[in-house]
Design an enzyme around this catalytic site. Structure first.
Site, PDB file in Angstrom:
ATOM      1  N   CYS A  85      51.628  -4.150 -17.863  1.00 51.40           N
ATOM      2  CA  CYS A  85      50.231  -3.725 -17.729  1.00 51.40           C
ATOM      3  C   CYS A  85      50.140  -2.842 -16.487  1.00 51.40           C
ATOM      4  O   CYS A  85      50.065  -3.333 -15.372  1.00 51.40           O
ATOM      5  CB  CYS A  85      49.317  -4.935 -17.596  1.00 51.40           C
ATOM      6  SG  CYS A  85      47.581  -4.499 -17.464  1.00 51.40           S
ATOM      7  N   LEU A  86      50.201  -1.553 -16.712  1.00 46.70           N
ATOM      8  CA  LEU A  86      50.190  -0.609 -15.601  1.00 46.70           C
ATOM      9  C   LEU A  86      49.368   0.603 -16.027  1.00 46.70           C
ATOM     10  O   LEU A  86      49.785   1.369 -16.900  1.00 46.70           O
ATOM     11  CB  LEU A  86      51.633  -0.221 -15.272  1.00 46.70           C
ATOM     12  CG  LEU A  86      51.900   0.552 -13.997  1.00 46.70           C
ATOM     13  CD1 LEU A  86      51.420  -0.227 -12.776  1.00 46.70           C
ATOM     14  CD2 LEU A  86      53.390   0.824 -13.857  1.00 46.70           C
TER      15      LEU A  86
END
Length: 186
Positions: A85-86
């Site tokens: 999750c970036l």
């Protein structure tokens, strides 16, 4: 740049010519694994992870798919799938970025500055917010068990399912709130 395929080729070559070990999957330049060392002065500095990279046909106009192959305990990495999750990769990717940015800036920042308020791993996020000391110990334990360079050779699907069972047993020893959060993750 004359075409996405030329850019893809150039970016992969830059990565290969840097200090990263790149292992191609199949014959093309679309899928490969990269050995990634945890950033210095972080809880992850003793770990070496295999990062799976998949480049879409429209790369660099479309972001690469990035995932951890071996397990990592981090609020913003799904423990089962290795998905990351970036925002800079998932939502605000720009053709100005290249693969070296992913490995020299984006992933190190992810490991140095976890964001427990936007988790993919509810157990890690919860533990980080409730008991930072225990969280730090669990991160180091995962580094030792799953991210040592010498473990890379032994990583077969049998080993991974044994590690999954061990991990499940360990999470059972934590408090019940953590267990519930872990089962809610996809």
């Amino acid at each position: 740049m004359s075409s996405p395929s030329k850019r893809r080729e150039m970016d992969v070559m830059k990565l290969m010519m840097s200090d990263y070990n790149v292992e191609m999957i199949n014959d093309g330049l679309n899928e490969f694994n990269v050995d990634f060392h945890g950033p210095k002065q972080s809880l992850y500095e003793t770990g070496v992870w295999k990062i799976r990279v998949e480049l879409p046909d429209a790369y660099p106009y479309k972001s690469p798919s990035i995932g951890f192959v071996n397990k990592i305990f981090h609020p913003n990495v799904d423990e089962l799938s290795g998905s990351v999750c970036l925002d800079v990769i998932n939502q605000s990717w720009s053709p100005m970025f290249d693969l070296l940015n992913v490995f020299e800036v984006f992933l190190p920042q992810l490991l140095l500055y976890p964001n427990p308020s936007d988790p993919l791993n509810g157990d890690a996020a919860s533990l980080m917010m409730k008991d930072r000391k225990q969280y730090d110990e669990k991160v180091k334990e995962y580094c030792e068990r799953f991210a040592k360079k010498e473990n890379d050779i032994k990583c077969t699907s049998e080993d991974e399912s044994e590690e999954d069972e061990m991990s499940d047993n360990e999470s059972g020893s934590s408090d019940d709130d953590d267990d519930v959060a872990g089962h809610a993750d996809p």
